[in-house]
Design a protein around this motif. Structure first.
Motif, PDB file in Angstrom:
ATOM      1  N   PHE A   1      -2.894   4.980  11.834  1.00  0.00           N
ATOM      2  CA  PHE A   1      -3.220   3.893  12.770  1.00  0.00           C
ATOM      3  C   PHE A   1      -2.745   2.531  12.256  1.00  0.00           C
ATOM      4  CE2 PHE A   1      -6.884   4.656  10.021  1.00  0.00           C
ATOM      5  CZ  PHE A   1      -7.044   3.411   9.441  1.00  0.00           C
ATOM      6  N   CYS A   2      -2.114   2.516  11.088  1.00  0.00           N
ATOM      7  CA  CYS A   2      -1.880   1.242  10.394  1.00  0.00           C
ATOM      8  C   CYS A   2      -0.397   0.974  10.197  1.00  0.00           C
ATOM      9  CB  CYS A   2      -2.577   1.302   9.032  1.00  0.00           C
ATOM     10  SG  CYS A   2      -2.315  -0.161   8.022  1.00  0.00           S
TER      11      CYS A   2
ATOM     12  N   CYS B   1       0.839  -1.191   0.000  1.00  0.00           N
ATOM     13  CA  CYS B   1       0.000   0.000   0.000  1.00  0.00           C
ATOM     14  C   CYS B   1       0.880   1.250   0.000  1.00  0.00           C
ATOM     15  CB  CYS B   1      -0.872  -0.019   1.259  1.00  0.00           C
ATOM     16  SG  CYS B   1      -1.935   1.411   1.392  1.00  0.00           S
TER      17      CYS B   1
ATOM     18  N   ARG C   1      -6.046   9.528   5.932  1.00  0.00           N
ATOM     19  CA  ARG C   1      -6.762   8.590   5.077  1.00  0.00           C
ATOM     20  C   ARG C   1      -6.710   9.005   3.622  1.00  0.00           C
ATOM     21  NH1 ARG C   1      -7.584   3.842   5.792  1.00  0.00           N
ATOM     22  NH2 ARG C   1      -9.681   3.687   4.976  1.00  0.00           N
ATOM     23  N   PRO C   2      -6.632   8.008   2.709  1.00  0.00           N
ATOM     24  CA  PRO C   2      -6.763   8.354   1.302  1.00  0.00           C
ATOM     25  C   PRO C   2      -8.138   8.971   1.048  1.00  0.00           C
ATOM     26  CG  PRO C   2      -6.570   5.953   1.615  1.00  0.00           C
ATOM     27  CD  PRO C   2      -6.419   6.594   2.950  1.00  0.00           C
TER      28      PRO C   2
ATOM     29  N   GLN D   1      -4.847  -4.184  -0.630  1.00  0.00           N
ATOM     30  CA  GLN D   1      -4.968  -3.215   0.479  1.00  0.00           C
ATOM     31  C   GLN D   1      -5.744  -2.002   0.004  1.00  0.00           C
ATOM     32  OE1 GLN D   1      -4.161  -4.155   3.327  1.00  0.00           O
ATOM     33  NE2 GLN D   1      -2.691  -5.769   2.929  1.00  0.00           N
TER      34      GLN D   1
ATOM     35  N   HIS E   1      -0.236   4.227   0.920  1.00  0.00           N
ATOM     36  CA  HIS E   1      -0.710   5.194   1.914  1.00  0.00           C
ATOM     37  C   HIS E   1       0.017   4.984   3.235  1.00  0.00           C
ATOM     38  CE1 HIS E   1      -3.652   6.401  -0.929  1.00  0.00           C
ATOM     39  NE2 HIS E   1      -4.082   5.165  -1.051  1.00  0.00           N
ATOM     40  N   ARG E   2      -0.175   5.929   4.108  1.00  0.00           N
ATOM     41  CA  ARG E   2       0.478   5.839   5.413  1.00  0.00           C
ATOM     42  C   ARG E   2      -0.525   6.255   6.481  1.00  0.00           C
ATOM     43  NH1 ARG E   2       3.144   3.276   2.591  1.00  0.00           N
ATOM     44  NH2 ARG E   2       5.373   3.457   2.103  1.00  0.00           N
ATOM     45  N   CYS E   3      -1.654   5.576   6.539  1.00  0.00           N
ATOM     46  CA  CYS E   3      -2.662   5.893   7.559  1.00  0.00           C
ATOM     47  C   CYS E   3      -1.988   5.761   8.935  1.00  0.00           C
ATOM     48  CB  CYS E   3      -3.854   4.950   7.444  1.00  0.00           C
ATOM     49  SG  CYS E   3      -4.635   5.052   5.833  1.00  0.00           S
TER      50      CYS E   3
ATOM     51  N   ILE F   1       0.501  -1.729   8.198  1.00  0.00           N
ATOM     52  CA  ILE F   1       0.581  -2.658   7.065  1.00  0.00           C
ATOM     53  C   ILE F   1       1.677  -2.270   6.068  1.00  0.00           C
ATOM     54  CG2 ILE F   1      -0.670  -3.392   4.978  1.00  0.00           C
ATOM     55  CD1 ILE F   1      -3.075  -3.903   6.793  1.00  0.00           C
ATOM     56  N   PRO F   2       1.802  -0.973   5.687  1.00  0.00           N
ATOM     57  CA  PRO F   2       2.870  -0.661   4.726  1.00  0.00           C
ATOM     58  C   PRO F   2       4.253  -1.033   5.253  1.00  0.00           C
ATOM     59  CG  PRO F   2       1.304   1.136   4.831  1.00  0.00           C
ATOM     60  CD  PRO F   2       0.949   0.194   5.958  1.00  0.00           C
TER      61      PRO F   2
ATOM     62  N   TYR G   1     -11.318   2.619  -2.068  1.00  0.00           N
ATOM     63  CA  TYR G   1     -11.334   3.962  -1.479  1.00  0.00           C
ATOM     64  C   TYR G   1     -12.059   4.902  -2.411  1.00  0.00           C
ATOM     65  CZ  TYR G   1      -8.426   2.087   2.051  1.00  0.00           C
ATOM     66  OH  TYR G   1      -7.989   1.320   3.076  1.00  0.00           O
TER      67      TYR G   1
HETATM   68  S1  SF4 Z   1      -5.303   1.374   6.443  1.00  0.00           S
HETATM   69 FE1  SF4 Z   1      -5.299   0.552   4.354  1.00  0.00          FE
HETATM   70  S2  SF4 Z   1      -4.924   2.365   3.059  1.00  0.00           S
HETATM   71 FE2  SF4 Z   1      -4.274   2.925   5.120  1.00  0.00          FE
HETATM   72  S3  SF4 Z   1      -2.085   2.449   5.189  1.00  0.00           S
HETATM   73 FE3  SF4 Z   1      -3.187   0.679   6.022  1.00  0.00          FE
HETATM   74  S4  SF4 Z   1      -3.405  -0.671   4.252  1.00  0.00           S
HETATM   75 FE4  SF4 Z   1      -2.917   1.371   3.423  1.00  0.00          FE
END
Ligand code: SF4
Length: 455
Positions: free
Chosen positions: A169-170, A163, A290-291, A207, A165-167, A172-173, A252
């Motif tokens: 709270f996340c 992904c 958020r995106p 994602q 993005h760099r939300c 995942i990246p 999104y």
């Molecule tokens: S919440 Fe989704 S869009 Fe945002 S950084 Fe995490 S994987 Fe990417």
């Protein structure tokens, strides 16, 4: 644990798969490779020569579940290889379980296989070794498309990894890296194979499905004699040609999402959008990074429904994000009333180790978070129940998932497997999983429908 019938003398691997559909697809790929190389997948710790645990590391509860699963595998078998998202945090795993044999990260299929080879070399088979992998698989319809952990009639179709993005709270990246899309021809070839093997519903996952192809500059590729760009709308249009249900997850609200709504209205793909809004307040969305944070969401939803009135919208939200005020929470409840979403999941904000949101000021006290979560869920329960009630008396197409003596469990276009409700077909005990059937809806509650086969 995943299972199959062991054959004599083959090396035997136990497999534990945790986490989201994206992790499930990783598990399917590893299991497929293990099967191709002649390993047997066994369903008990005792029967396995080594156990692979595919972990999730997204939130603290998932980390704990993964650590518990690793602990159980170590206690029951002793030889454990860890892979998946939590594999990115080897220090956390080693601190609790120093005895694991190897740790690899998500989507790193080669490293998992190497770790298995070190512990348990594949059996040399002079016949299989001279055959190309595709031939080895061709005698078995299931194996032809790889090992699937879903029922035969639906499958997850992963279109990208990572992904951009760099939300806040996340994490995942940091675990899965930046977006890497699969070229469209590769995805379509896999989809076509799945359909030929009996799949009736393709669940598109990633994602960020709307961002599909951006890293490839939407490169065009050949498929069935035509040129198709690696882009969400073009992918949907091509998948529609396969004649099965196509369901979109993790979309999104970028402007080009508008392009797929006519395909839904025309019945080409399912009128269903899984679109994680997370909040309604522009300030909180900005804090979340958020995106499409500034998208005029309510206007977009109204416009989509004007084009496709049967559209089902599923979403997820976080309540009690750091700094969320009472007024912003009330704004969120108001948004729910206005948006009239069909399916909604919600979480009280919980700090994820390594997430930047942890540094934001204004942490919401736990009891306030829980109280907001309860009010949020109660508000949405009424909305979901009323929207389901409107289906009573209509006839809907459904895909049968399971059958027993009491009837059948099916899903309509509005229901994704595992996360949404079901349709109970009261007189469906003679149906078969994977069949499409028209059902007259007789009753509804907050989550589920029930009815009888339409005559
Ligand atoms: S919440 Fe989704 S869009 Fe945002 S950084 Fe995490 S994987 Fe990417």
């Amino acid at each position: 644990m995943s299972r199959s019938i062991p054959s004599a003398n083959s090396p035997r691997v136990g497999f534990v798969s945790l986490g989201c559909p994206k992790a499930l697809v990783d598990s399917e790929r590893i299991l497929t490779q293990l099967r191709i190389e002649g390993y047997d997948i066994v369903g008990s710790y005792g029967a396995a020569d080594v156990v692979v645990v595919n972990t999730c590391g997204f939130i603290d509860a998932a980390v704990q579940e993964s650590l518990d699963a690793i602990g159980e595998a170590l206690a029951e078998n002793g030889k454990v290889i860890v892979t998946g998202c939590l594999g990115k945090r080897a220090d956390v795993i080693r601190a609790t379980h120093p005895g694991v044999l190897a740790i690899t990260g998500p989507q790193d299929y080669a490293s998992v296989m190497s770790a298995v080879h070190v512990q348990l070399p594949p059996k040399h088979d002079p016949f299989l070794d001279v055959m190309p992998a595709a031939r080895r698989r061709s005698g078995d319809r299931n194996i032809d498309v790889g090992v699937k952990l879903t029922p035969k009639h639906y499958a997850y179709l992963k279109i990208s990894e990572g992904c951009n993005h760099r939300c806040t709270f996340c994490i995942i990246p940091s675990m899965r890296g930046d977006l890497v899309s699969r070229p469209i021809d590769e995805v379509l070839i896999e989809a076509e194979k799945l359909v030929k093997s009996g799949v009736r519903e393709l669940l598109v996952i990633s994602q960020d499905t709307s961002a599909y192809g951006v890293d490839l500059k939407y490169a065009a590729r050949e498929w069935h004699g035509g040129r198709h760009r690696t882009r969400m709308t073009e992918l949907c249009a091509a998948l529609a040609e396969l004649g099965v249900w196509v369901r979109l997850h993790y979309v999104y609200p970028y402007p080009h999402v508008d392009e797929v709504i006519p395909l839904m209205a025309q019945g080409k793909i399912l009128p269903y959008l899984d679109i994680p809004f997370q909040h309604s307040s522009p300030r909180i969305l900005k804090l979340m990074k958020r995106p499409a944070a500034s998208a005029k969401t309510l206007e977009r939803i109204r416009a989509w429904r004007a084009v496709c009135p049967q559209l089902t919208i599923r979403s997820t939200f976080i309540v009690g994000f750091p700094g969320e005020t009472d007024a912003e929470f009330e704004d969120l409840l108001e948004f729910l009333h206005e948006a009239q979403l069909d399916r909604v999941g919600a979480f009280a904000y919980s700090p994820v180790d390594g997430a930047r949101a942890n540094d934001l000021p204004g942490a919401v006290p736990e009891e306030v978070k829980q109280e907001r979560l309860e009010r949020f869920m109660a508000t949405q329960a009424g909305i979901s129940a009323a929207r389901l009630q409107r289906k009573v008396g209509t006839t809907l197409q459904a895909l049968v998932d399971q059958v027993d003596a009491d009837g059948a469990i099916a899903r309509t276009a509005a229901d994704a497997p595992e996360i949404d409700g079901v349709l109970r077909i009261l007189d469906g005990s003679r149906l078969k999983p994977g069949l499409f059937v028209d059902v007259r809806i007789e009753a509804a509650d907050e989550h589920d429908l029930s009815g009888r086969v339409a005559v």
